[in-house]
Design a protein around this motif. Structure first.
Motif, PDB file in Angstrom:
ATOM      1  N   LEU A  48       0.838  -1.199   0.000  1.00 30.26           N
ATOM      2  CA  LEU A  48       0.000   0.000   0.000  1.00 30.26           C
ATOM      3  C   LEU A  48       0.873   1.250   0.000  1.00 30.26           C
ATOM      4  O   LEU A  48       2.092   1.171   0.219  1.00 30.26           O
ATOM      5  CB  LEU A  48      -0.936  -0.005   1.213  1.00 30.26           C
ATOM      6  N   GLU A  49       0.238   2.395  -0.220  1.00 31.55           N
ATOM      7  CA  GLU A  49       0.957   3.662  -0.237  1.00 31.55           C
ATOM      8  C   GLU A  49       0.384   4.573   0.850  1.00 31.55           C
ATOM      9  O   GLU A  49      -0.429   5.458   0.581  1.00 31.55           O
ATOM     10  CB  GLU A  49       0.848   4.320  -1.610  1.00 31.55           C
ATOM     11  N   PRO A  50       0.791   4.352   2.094  1.00 30.87           N
ATOM     12  CA  PRO A  50       0.221   5.128   3.198  1.00 30.87           C
ATOM     13  C   PRO A  50       0.728   6.564   3.216  1.00 30.87           C
ATOM     14  O   PRO A  50       1.872   6.843   2.839  1.00 30.87           O
ATOM     15  CB  PRO A  50       0.706   4.368   4.435  1.00 30.87           C
ATOM     16  N   ALA A  51      -0.143   7.462   3.655  1.00 30.94           N
ATOM     17  CA  ALA A  51       0.217   8.866   3.834  1.00 30.94           C
ATOM     18  C   ALA A  51       0.144   9.195   5.318  1.00 30.94           C
ATOM     19  O   ALA A  51      -0.830   8.837   5.986  1.00 30.94           O
ATOM     20  CB  ALA A  51      -0.730   9.770   3.047  1.00 30.94           C
ATOM     21  N   ILE A  52       1.177   9.839   5.847  1.00 33.28           N
ATOM     22  CA  ILE A  52       1.156  10.339   7.221  1.00 33.28           C
ATOM     23  C   ILE A  52       0.741  11.804   7.163  1.00 33.28           C
ATOM     24  O   ILE A  52       1.401  12.623   6.514  1.00 33.28           O
ATOM     25  CB  ILE A  52       2.518  10.173   7.910  1.00 33.28           C
ATOM     26  N   LEU A  53      -0.344  12.124   7.833  1.00 35.43           N
ATOM     27  CA  LEU A  53      -0.944  13.457   7.782  1.00 35.43           C
ATOM     28  C   LEU A  53      -0.990  14.052   9.185  1.00 35.43           C
ATOM     29  O   LEU A  53      -1.439  13.400  10.119  1.00 35.43           O
ATOM     30  CB  LEU A  53      -2.353  13.372   7.193  1.00 35.43           C
ATOM     31  N   GLU A  54      -0.543  15.310   9.310  1.00 39.31           N
ATOM     32  CA  GLU A  54      -0.468  15.943  10.628  1.00 39.31           C
ATOM     33  C   GLU A  54      -1.016  17.365  10.591  1.00 39.31           C
ATOM     34  O   GLU A  54      -0.662  18.149   9.699  1.00 39.31           O
ATOM     35  CB  GLU A  54       0.970  15.999  11.124  1.00 39.31           C
ATOM     36  N   LYS A  55      -1.830  17.674  11.554  1.00 35.32           N
ATOM     37  CA  LYS A  55      -2.247  19.063  11.760  1.00 35.32           C
ATOM     38  C   LYS A  55      -1.184  19.825  12.536  1.00 35.32           C
ATOM     39  O   LYS A  55      -1.009  21.035  12.362  1.00 35.32           O
ATOM     40  CB  LYS A  55      -3.583  19.099  12.511  1.00 35.32           C
ATOM     41  N   ALA A  56      -0.488  19.119  13.420  1.00 37.48           N
ATOM     42  CA  ALA A  56       0.588  19.689  14.222  1.00 37.48           C
ATOM     43  C   ALA A  56       1.683  18.635  14.337  1.00 37.48           C
ATOM     44  O   ALA A  56       1.416  17.440  14.210  1.00 37.48           O
ATOM     45  CB  ALA A  56       0.080  20.100  15.607  1.00 37.48           C
ATOM     46  N   PRO A  57       2.931  19.043  14.574  1.00 39.05           N
ATOM     47  CA  PRO A  57       4.022  18.078  14.660  1.00 39.05           C
ATOM     48  C   PRO A  57       3.734  16.966  15.669  1.00 39.05           C
ATOM     49  O   PRO A  57       3.284  17.222  16.793  1.00 39.05           O
ATOM     50  CB  PRO A  57       5.218  18.936  15.103  1.00 39.05           C
ATOM     51  N   ASN A  58       3.956  15.738  15.211  1.00 36.83           N
ATOM     52  CA  ASN A  58       3.838  14.516  16.030  1.00 36.83           C
ATOM     53  C   ASN A  58       2.406  14.098  16.340  1.00 36.83           C
ATOM     54  O   ASN A  58       2.200  13.065  16.979  1.00 36.83           O
ATOM     55  CB  ASN A  58       4.625  14.647  17.345  1.00 36.83           C
ATOM     56  N   ARG A  59       1.412  14.853  15.900  1.00 40.23           N
ATOM     57  CA  ARG A  59       0.020  14.425  16.050  1.00 40.23           C
ATOM     58  C   ARG A  59      -0.367  13.750  14.726  1.00 40.23           C
ATOM     59  O   ARG A  59      -0.992  14.348  13.852  1.00 40.23           O
ATOM     60  CB  ARG A  59      -0.909  15.597  16.369  1.00 40.23           C
ATOM     61  N   SER A  60       0.040  12.493  14.603  1.00 37.40           N
ATOM     62  CA  SER A  60       0.113  11.837  13.299  1.00 37.40           C
ATOM     63  C   SER A  60      -1.051  10.909  13.014  1.00 37.40           C
ATOM     64  O   SER A  60      -1.478  10.137  13.882  1.00 37.40           O
ATOM     65  CB  SER A  60       1.419  11.033  13.214  1.00 37.40           C
ATOM     66  N   ASN A  61      -1.521  10.963  11.772  1.00 40.67           N
ATOM     67  CA  ASN A  61      -2.545  10.077  11.234  1.00 40.67           C
ATOM     68  C   ASN A  61      -1.972   9.348  10.026  1.00 40.67           C
ATOM     69  O   ASN A  61      -1.144   9.890   9.292  1.00 40.67           O
ATOM     70  CB  ASN A  61      -3.776  10.873  10.789  1.00 40.67           C
ATOM     71  N   VAL A  62      -2.427   8.127   9.812  1.00 40.12           N
ATOM     72  CA  VAL A  62      -2.014   7.349   8.652  1.00 40.12           C
ATOM     73  C   VAL A  62      -3.261   6.945   7.869  1.00 40.12           C
ATOM     74  O   VAL A  62      -4.219   6.424   8.455  1.00 40.12           O
ATOM     75  CB  VAL A  62      -1.249   6.077   9.068  1.00 40.12           C
ATOM     76  N   VAL A  63      -3.260   7.190   6.563  1.00 37.28           N
ATOM     77  CA  VAL A  63      -4.384   6.814   5.710  1.00 37.28           C
ATOM     78  C   VAL A  63      -3.837   6.086   4.480  1.00 37.28           C
ATOM     79  O   VAL A  63      -2.871   6.541   3.855  1.00 37.28           O
ATOM     80  CB  VAL A  63      -5.205   8.036   5.262  1.00 37.28           C
ATOM     81  N   ALA A  64      -4.459   4.952   4.148  1.00 35.14           N
ATOM     82  CA  ALA A  64      -4.054   4.188   2.962  1.00 35.14           C
ATOM     83  C   ALA A  64      -5.286   3.546   2.351  1.00 35.14           C
ATOM     84  O   ALA A  64      -6.209   3.142   3.065  1.00 35.14           O
ATOM     85  CB  ALA A  64      -3.029   3.127   3.339  1.00 35.14           C
ATOM     86  N   ARG A  65      -5.302   3.442   1.048  1.00 30.25           N
ATOM     87  CA  ARG A  65      -6.427   2.843   0.321  1.00 30.25           C
ATOM     88  C   ARG A  65      -5.989   1.566  -0.379  1.00 30.25           C
ATOM     89  O   ARG A  65      -4.926   1.522  -1.004  1.00 30.25           O
ATOM     90  CB  ARG A  65      -6.994   3.828  -0.706  1.00 30.25           C
TER      91      ARG A  65
END
Length: 430
Positions: A48-65
């Protein structure tokens, strides 16, 4: 079917995730980065090709399809949060972030149930599919999110507001607080969440005349506030039976051989716990603040109330709070999230039932409404209907509700493996 390696990985990944201290103290104080990188690496290894998305440093989300085999089928969101509530090590029998497995096959640590075990199931399932060369019918968006244990500002709310394109085509989603074993009268019941009460956290304030504690003062802010708080705490909220709760009570009553009775749930045995907090709105005073010295009457006083609202109960809740607070106390929403309801006659709900029964033919899957809430509230902004389905086999002496957020949180290793088998079966056949 989850392969042998997946059954080992689900345990190993749960241990690994527990060992990342992702404590969420609220107010923006949290760090999910290391756990997010771990999840992203495991997904990338599966192609998969996951993306790490953050509104602020170290507050991390991962999304993959992961694209499914049927391009016409609506996509499914599978989401779990990476953060956990605090754990005071001095209160625990073991290191809450040690990920220990004892001689009885129990895996200990903060997040074992809520909800790093489910995160591990998601990772193990997709990796198993990659090894076996199979794909689900529906496209699946996997999301590992931050900040669920606070107000979702850095997690699901941020994703829904700023990265809606990542969830394109998703019509339904599954996440925590459903599909676990609940024991009642010798039966193994598996509640599947098809609703959530809305959150209504309130701040109450009262103003009065400051003065000396020895003097008569009919304009006392503390007295005004205390009277309102007492009224709120003593209020008996009327029944507000929603379709999900109606279905839950009907099925539980049938299992226990009794007629549905919303006023007297004793015939449901232990299973009454699954519905008793969702039959009506509620408001529980939780914080009181006033004054700074015993002989000084303060000018203002403050309280906080944890309110929960059944679907469709918003107008009643607000009118009731106006009446209980009266003219001398003002209230406002400090935090508010919507209530949710999902159909219990949908093909997706039927697939969840079928997956449980395939792996526990004597199990009894039933719908229920959560008394609290999850990230599904934020994803509902995107038109995604949410269910609570993070399957887990638990023995009779276990209480899901007491271990989640509790001291000595732990999960049976075999319970995780059961959960993976059920989740894998559901996702491949939904």
């Amino acid at each position: 079917m989850a392969d042998a390696q997946a059954l080992e990985e689900v345990v190993a990944f749960t241990r690994d995730l527990i060992r990342f201290d992702t404590t969420n103290l609220g107010g923006g104080d949290g760090n999910e980065r290391a756990a997010a990188e771990f999840a992203a690496e495991r997904l990338a290894e599966a192609g998969l090709e996951p993306a790490i998305l953050e509104k602020a440093p170290n507050r991390s989300n991962v999304v993959a399809r992961l694209e499914g085999t049927d391009p016409e089928a609506p996509a499914l969101l599978v989401h779990g949060h990476l953060d956990v509530v605090p754990a005071a090590a001095a209160d625990w029998s073991v290191d809450p972030f040690g990920g220990e497995i004892d001689a009885d096959g129990m895996l200990w640590g903060r997040g074992a149930i809520d909800m790093k075990g489910m995160d591990a199931m998601m990772l193990a399932a997709v990796r198993s599919w990659a090894r076996e060369g199979v794909r689900p019918r529906r496209s699946i968006v996997f999301a590992f999110v931050a900040d669920e244990e606070a107000e979702a500002d850095f997690g699901s709310r941020y994703l829904a507001e700023e990265h809606a394109e990542k969830f394109e085509g998703c019509t339904e989603g599954i996440s925590e607080s459903g599909g676990f074993t609940f024991h009642s009268d010798g039966m193994r019941i598996y509640p599947i969440a098809a609703g959530e009460r809305g959150t209504a956290w309130l701040e109450l304030t009262a103003r009065g005349r400051a003065g000396h504690g020895s003097k008569r003062n009919p304009d006392n802010a503390v007295s005004k506030l205390a009277a309102a708080v007492a009224r709120i705490g003593a209020h008996e909220w009327p029944l507000r039976v929603t379709p999900v709760v109606e279905a839950a009570v009907a099925e539980l009553a049938a299992l226990h051989g009794v007629e549905p009775d919303y006023e007297d749930l004793s015939g449901l045995g232990a299973a009454a716990q699954l519905v008793e907090s969702t039959l009506r709105n509620s408001a529980n005073p939780t914080v009181l603040e006033a004054g700074y010295k015993v002989n000084v009457i303060p000018e203002h006083a403050r309280a906080e109330v944890d309110g929960r609202v059944v679907p469709g109960g918003e107008a009643e809740f607000e009118a009731t709070m106006d009446g209980l607070c009266g003219p001398d106390v003002q209230w406002r929403y400090a935090h508010r999230s919507r209530s949710l309801a999902a159909p219990v006659d949908s093909p997706t709900f039927a697939a969840m039932r079928a997956a449980i029964l395939k792996h526990d033919p004597e199990g009894r899957p039933v719908p229920f409404c959560m008394s609290g809430g999850t990230d599904a509230k934020e994803f509902s902004r995107l038109g995604i209907t949410g269910y609570g389905f993070s399957p887990l086999a638990l023995p009779p002496e276990f209480g899901y509700g007491t271990l989640a957020h509790g001291v000595d949180e732990r999960v049976p290793v075999e319970g995780l493996r059961f959960g993976l088998r059920v989740l894998d079966d559901f996702l491949l056949n939904a």
